[in-house]
Write a protein that holds these residues in place. Structure first.
Motif, PDB file in Angstrom:
ATOM      1  N   LEU A 134      26.442  39.792 -67.018  1.00 49.23           N
ATOM      2  CA  LEU A 134      25.563  39.813 -65.847  1.00 49.23           C
ATOM      3  C   LEU A 134      25.494  38.393 -65.284  1.00 49.23           C
ATOM      4  N   ILE A 135      26.250  38.141 -64.223  1.00 48.56           N
ATOM      5  CA  ILE A 135      26.343  36.769 -63.702  1.00 48.56           C
ATOM      6  C   ILE A 135      25.338  36.500 -62.585  1.00 48.56           C
ATOM      7  N   LYS A 136      24.697  37.558 -62.088  1.00 48.71           N
ATOM      8  CA  LYS A 136      23.763  37.375 -60.992  1.00 48.71           C
ATOM      9  C   LYS A 136      22.611  38.367 -61.135  1.00 48.71           C
ATOM     10  N   LEU A 137      21.400  37.879 -60.992  1.00 53.78           N
ATOM     11  CA  LEU A 137      20.205  38.725 -61.054  1.00 53.78           C
ATOM     12  C   LEU A 137      19.397  38.476 -59.795  1.00 53.78           C
ATOM     13  N   ASP A 138      19.236  39.524 -58.979  1.00 50.61           N
ATOM     14  CA  ASP A 138      18.619  39.350 -57.667  1.00 50.61           C
ATOM     15  C   ASP A 138      17.146  39.748 -57.613  1.00 50.61           C
ATOM     16  N   VAL A 139      16.607  40.271 -58.704  1.00 49.48           N
ATOM     17  CA  VAL A 139      15.218  40.731 -58.689  1.00 49.48           C
ATOM     18  C   VAL A 139      14.484  40.214 -59.921  1.00 49.48           C
ATOM     19  N   GLU A 140      13.183  40.380 -59.898  1.00 50.14           N
ATOM     20  CA  GLU A 140      12.346  40.084 -61.052  1.00 50.14           C
ATOM     21  C   GLU A 140      11.325  41.193 -61.176  1.00 50.14           C
ATOM     22  N   GLU A 141      10.640  41.241 -62.277  1.00 52.35           N
ATOM     23  CA  GLU A 141       9.643  42.282 -62.469  1.00 52.35           C
ATOM     24  C   GLU A 141       8.549  42.162 -61.398  1.00 52.35           C
ATOM     25  N   GLY A 142       8.280  43.302 -60.767  1.00 56.47           N
ATOM     26  CA  GLY A 142       7.316  43.317 -59.672  1.00 56.47           C
ATOM     27  C   GLY A 142       7.953  43.282 -58.302  1.00 56.47           C
ATOM     28  N   SER A 143       9.262  43.038 -58.252  1.00 56.73           N
ATOM     29  CA  SER A 143       9.953  42.994 -56.960  1.00 56.73           C
ATOM     30  C   SER A 143       9.973  44.382 -56.316  1.00 56.73           C
ATOM     31  N   ARG A 144       9.801  44.414 -55.001  1.00 59.73           N
ATOM     32  CA  ARG A 144       9.948  45.650 -54.240  1.00 59.73           C
ATOM     33  C   ARG A 144      11.349  45.657 -53.641  1.00 59.73           C
ATOM     34  N   VAL A 145      12.034  46.764 -53.797  1.00 60.18           N
ATOM     35  CA  VAL A 145      13.412  46.831 -53.316  1.00 60.18           C
ATOM     36  C   VAL A 145      13.595  48.077 -52.461  1.00 60.18           C
ATOM     37  N   GLU A 146      14.567  48.006 -51.561  1.00 60.73           N
ATOM     38  CA  GLU A 146      14.938  49.146 -50.732  1.00 60.73           C
ATOM     39  C   GLU A 146      16.104  49.888 -51.379  1.00 60.73           C
ATOM     40  N   GLU A 147      16.349  51.091 -50.917  1.00 64.00           N
ATOM     41  CA  GLU A 147      17.475  51.869 -51.421  1.00 64.00           C
ATOM     42  C   GLU A 147      18.789  51.122 -51.158  1.00 64.00           C
ATOM     43  N   ASP A 148      19.667  51.116 -52.141  1.00 61.33           N
ATOM     44  CA  ASP A 148      20.977  50.455 -52.096  1.00 61.33           C
ATOM     45  C   ASP A 148      20.880  48.936 -52.102  1.00 61.33           C
ATOM     46  N   ALA A 149      19.693  48.389 -52.355  1.00 60.49           N
ATOM     47  CA  ALA A 149      19.574  46.933 -52.477  1.00 60.49           C
ATOM     48  C   ALA A 149      20.270  46.487 -53.768  1.00 60.49           C
ATOM     49  N   GLU A 150      20.885  45.313 -53.731  1.00 59.90           N
ATOM     50  CA  GLU A 150      21.586  44.813 -54.912  1.00 59.90           C
ATOM     51  C   GLU A 150      20.585  44.247 -55.908  1.00 59.90           C
ATOM     52  N   LEU A 151      20.600  44.801 -57.111  1.00 61.21           N
ATOM     53  CA  LEU A 151      19.714  44.333 -58.168  1.00 61.21           C
ATOM     54  C   LEU A 151      20.369  43.223 -58.989  1.00 61.21           C
ATOM     55  N   GLY A 152      21.663  43.324 -59.155  1.00 58.77           N
ATOM     56  CA  GLY A 152      22.398  42.330 -59.934  1.00 58.77           C
ATOM     57  C   GLY A 152      23.888  42.527 -59.750  1.00 58.77           C
ATOM     58  N   HIS A 153      24.655  41.630 -60.387  1.00 57.80           N
ATOM     59  CA  HIS A 153      26.113  41.692 -60.230  1.00 57.80           C
ATOM     60  C   HIS A 153      26.776  41.343 -61.551  1.00 57.80           C
ATOM     61  N   VAL A 154      27.698  42.224 -61.971  1.00 57.94           N
ATOM     62  CA  VAL A 154      28.454  42.018 -63.206  1.00 57.94           C
ATOM     63  C   VAL A 154      29.737  41.246 -62.884  1.00 57.94           C
ATOM     64  N   ASP A 155      30.149  40.396 -63.798  1.00 55.42           N
ATOM     65  CA  ASP A 155      31.352  39.572 -63.608  1.00 55.42           C
ATOM     66  C   ASP A 155      32.539  40.435 -63.175  1.00 55.42           C
ATOM     67  N   ASP A 156      33.155  40.086 -62.052  1.00 60.20           N
ATOM     68  CA  ASP A 156      34.283  40.863 -61.512  1.00 60.20           C
ATOM     69  C   ASP A 156      35.551  40.025 -61.382  1.00 60.20           C
ATOM     70  N   GLN A 157      35.635  38.946 -62.153  1.00 60.09           N
ATOM     71  CA  GLN A 157      36.777  38.026 -62.031  1.00 60.09           C
ATOM     72  C   GLN A 157      38.101  38.743 -62.278  1.00 60.09           C
ATOM     73  N   GLN A 158      38.162  39.564 -63.318  1.00 59.45           N
ATOM     74  CA  GLN A 158      39.414  40.260 -63.627  1.00 59.45           C
ATOM     75  C   GLN A 158      39.776  41.237 -62.515  1.00 59.45           C
TER      76      GLN A 158
END
Length: 205
Positions: free
Chosen positions: A45-69
């Protein structure tokens, strides 16, 4: 669970109700939906876009897994597509083989004529060699054409690999399935996530 329809009826009031008093005759009660969002692909998990208590919309990015390969596979497929496309469009080998066949065929015919006019002027083995050269040149035309067709198949193979790599990159984006509030994070940036295993995010819709 399906929405629950509640019909409310009250006993006779002790005091008369005015027209301004709200009266509930029917309502729909929907329970809160608790969703556990997992990663679709294993990785860091190389990126985390939210924290506990965050309000998010549908299809909002919550995080990103390493995609280098996956990114490297996409790049390799992209260059493979370009190479195969160039080979499929290139007719140099076909044109050269066509001209080489004409020369080989002409040389064989001239030597045949010479041997007819003067029997034995051209050794039999030499005539056979020239005939074989002409046949080889004819087959070279066919092979050059087949190579172009194979290059077309290679192009579509590389294009499929390119599209598959794009999909793999997309799957490494962890998206909110609906709008809601992040109740709990089970993984932090820099930790490993697995698809369908330990949940990544607890989302309350």
């Amino acid at each position: 669970a399906a929405p629950m329809v509640v019909h409310a009826q009250e006993a006779a009031p002790t005091e008369p109700l005015s027209s301004a008093d709200p009266v509930m005759t029917e309502c729909i009660v929907e329970p809160a939906k608790d969703l556990r969002v997992s990663a679709s692909e294993a990785g860091l998990l190389i990126k985390l876009d939210v924290e506990e208590g965050s309000r998010v919309e549908e299809d909002a990015e919550l995080g990103h897994v390493d995609d280098q390969q996956a990114q490297m596979q996409k790049t390799a497929a992209k260059y493979g597509m370009a190479q195969a496309k160039k080979q499929a469009e290139d007719d140099i080998d076909v044109r050269y083989a066509t001209k080489a066949h004409k020369v080989a065929e002409k040389e064989y015919e001239l030597n045949q004529d010479l041997d007819r006019k003067r029997k034995g002027a051209v050794p039999f083995v030499e005539l056979e060699r020239l005939r074989l050269d002409a046949e080889r040149a004819a087959l070279a035309i066919e092979k050059a054409g087949n190579d172009r067709e194979l290059a077309k198949f290679d192009y579509w193979t590389k294009r499929t690999e390119f599209e598959a790599a794009e999909k793999a990159i997309e799957r490494r984006n962890i998206l909110a399935p609906t709008k809601g509030e992040v109740v709990k994070l089970f993984r932090q940036q820099g930790e490993w996530v697995n698809p369908g295993a330990v949940s990544y995010t607890h989302l309350r819709a």
